[in-house]
Design an enzyme around this catalytic site. Structure first.
Site: not given
Ligand code: NAP
Ligand code: MG
Length: 488
Positions: A193, A267, A301, A398
């Site tokens: 997804k 991650e 991230c 963050e």
């Molecule tokens: P997010 O809100 O956690 O969303 C990540 C993914 O999870 C999206 O596809 C989101 O769908 C989905 N999601 C949302 N709620 C969910 C739930 N309850 N159960 C399962 N999936 C769910 O994060 P983001 O705002 O997209 O991304 C930013 C974050 O990613 C930052 O904190 C960043 O540090 C982290 N990140 C980490 C890494 C790493 O390798 N450590 C790499 C890149 C990013 P929707 O988009 O449809 O809400």
């Protein structure tokens, strides 16, 4: 950040001719369905949502909104395909993955443009960083497909089965590659997804997978919102969850998986220290600070979002950094001269702006570049905070935007203490002339990745992942295989 040619204006300021990337070779449909069992299929409930360009605010396409029924269908397709894919000769599996890599290379320009349109990142980054890395990941893991028993001597590596993969919006195609390539190489099938704001390149990747003749059901792409992700996590017939995203959602997933047999890797977020010692090559370090926090609008991230600079060179570094920030061009992601593109969504812009207000309330001093930004779209000028203390929220949390918190240190021990004093532990950077100092720092900083005299460099051979609240498990390299195998 290398610029294309420009010219001096009458005031002696360097002006860059607008150099927009052509969109002629980009074919975007009006509507995108789900990719399940080798076909594009309409969602059961018939619902769609729009994906927009954050730089123009215009709708690019409408995309299927998956329900639990669609997720179930995708998981069933993936389960069915396990028989074919899991039992295929490993060298044959490798050939399909190589084919995916080659088609991506052929279509790289188109993918780069769509990535920049849908997510807002500068074309120079999607073209020169993301796309080459995407292809490199598929090539790298294709090579492992028939060598798994050499990777784990004395073990009997076997696929886990169906991998549910959930990815964020900051590196949409690259995160899909990080997830899909190792899963396939190990003989698993996939339900992936993409994030709600950046679904398009994953759907284009589905076309590549179809064109590569990968057997139906081996890769399934379901678009939707957070509920779609949750439906994958909760599905009883998924064997492994690979999640990249925020620490908050990561925590919810970990809770949902507690007590189940599902394997998982998470991650999550970061708040990396980029540490500049007085003996560093200062000009290079300033470029490293810029790259560390302004690359991809700071939606990274592992961004170097905390600058720790040794007190004796702090004034020099800050002066040079502010001068450099004034030269960064913020604007059209498709312009080859752009350094900082659009903030990915209005929601993310709101979050960043709330932190800008918070930093000032906390008593920090804010410096923002005076660069012009376009009237439409979502933008944030490169920003830094000085006069912060370790307990300030802009130091601890963050922000995920082009916002740097600046602190100083006197001794190496103080630098290490400050670097480690956040809940995160994903990455770090060290700038010094002394090799011994680099080795000492890499031992002492608790982070999954530490760059020395560089920042934000990625390679498929290198494991990536966090300590503490930055996550569980590793992706990339040999470690990335381990996460998709049972080693009986
Ligand atoms: P997010 O809100 O956690 O969303 C990540 C993914 O999870 C999206 O596809 C989101 O769908 C989905 N999601 C949302 N709620 C969910 C739930 N309850 N159960 C399962 N999936 C769910 O994060 P983001 O705002 O997209 O991304 C930013 C974050 O990613 C930052 O904190 C960043 O540090 C982290 N990140 C980490 C890494 C790493 O390798 N450590 C790499 C890149 C990013 P929707 O988009 O449809 O809400
Ligand atoms: Mg979008």
């Amino acid at each position: 950040m290398v610029r294309e040619l420009g010219k001096l204006d009458f005031k002696g300021t360097w002006q860059y001719a607008a150099a927009p990337e052509s969109t002629d070779h980009v074919q975007l449909g009006d509507r995108y369905d789900l990719f399940i069992d080798g076909d594009f299929v309409a969602p059961a409930a018939g619902k769609y949502f729009d994906t927009i360009s954050p730089s123009t605010e215009k709708v690019l396409a409408s995309v299927a909104l998956s329900s639990n029924v669609d997720v179930d269908r995708a998981v069933k397709a993936a389960r069915g395909a396990c028989r074919v894919w899991g039992r295929m000769k490993p060298a044959e599996r490798g050939k399909y993955i190589y084919r995916i890599a080659r088609i991506i290379q052929e279509r790289a320009r188109e993918f780069a443009v769509i990535e920049s349109m849908d997510g807002g990142k500068p074309i120079r980054e999607s073209r020169d960083v993301d796309l080459p890395l995407v292809a490199a990941h598929f090539f790298y893991y294709a090579g492992w497909a028939d060598k798994l028993e050499y990777a784990f001597p004395g073990k009997r590596p076997a696929p886990l089965g169906v991998a549910g993969q959930i990815i964020p919006w900051n590196f949409p195609l690259l995160m899909a590659a990080w997830k899909i390539a190792p899963a396939l190489a190990c003989g698993n099938t996939v339900v992936l997804k993409p994030a709600e704001t950046t679904p398009l390149t994953a759907l284009k990747l589905a076309e590549v997978i179809r064109d590569a003749d990968v057997p139906p059901g081996v890769v399934n792409i379901v678009t939707g919102a957070g509920e779609t992700g949750a439906a994958i996590v909760e599905h009883s017939d998924v064997d492994k969850i690979a999640f990249t995203g925020s620490t908050d959602v990561g925590r919810q997933i970990q809770k949902a998986l507690a007590g189940t047999a599902k394997k998982y890797t998470l991650e999550l977020g970061g708040k990396a220290a980029n540490i500049i010692f007085e003996d560093a090559a200062i000009d290079q370090a300033v470029e490293g600070i810029v790259d560390g926090i302004f690359f991809n609008q700071g939606h990274v991230c592992c961004a170097g979002s905390r600058l720790l600079v040794q007190e004796s060179v702090a004034d020099e570094v800050l002066g040079k950094l502010k001068d450099r920030m004034e030269t960064l061009i913020v604007g059209d992601p498709l312009d080859k001269n752009t350094d900082i593109g659009a903030i990915n969504s209005p929601r993310q812009l709101e979050k960043i702006e709330s932190y800008l207000a918070l930093g000032r309330t906390e008593g920090a001093e804010m410096y923002q570049s005076s660069v012009a930004v376009p009237d439409t779209g979502y933008w944030c000028r490169p920003t830094l905070f000085t006069g912060v203390s370790q307990s300030n929220r802009v130091v601890q949390e963050e922000i995920f935007g082009p916002v740097l918190a600046v602190q100083t240190f006197r001794t190496m021990a103080e630098g290490i203490d400050k670097a480690n004093n956040t809940p995160y532990g994903l990455s770090g950077g060290v700038w010094t002339d002394k090799g011994a100092k680099i080795f000492h720092m890499t031992q002492k900083i608790r982070a999954g990745v530490i760059w020395a005299n560089t920042f934000n460099k990625f390679d498929p051979t290198s494991p990536f992942g966090g300590y503490k609240e930055s996550g569980v498990g590793r992706e990339g390299g040999l470690h990335g295989l381990d996460a998709y195998l049972s080693l009986g």
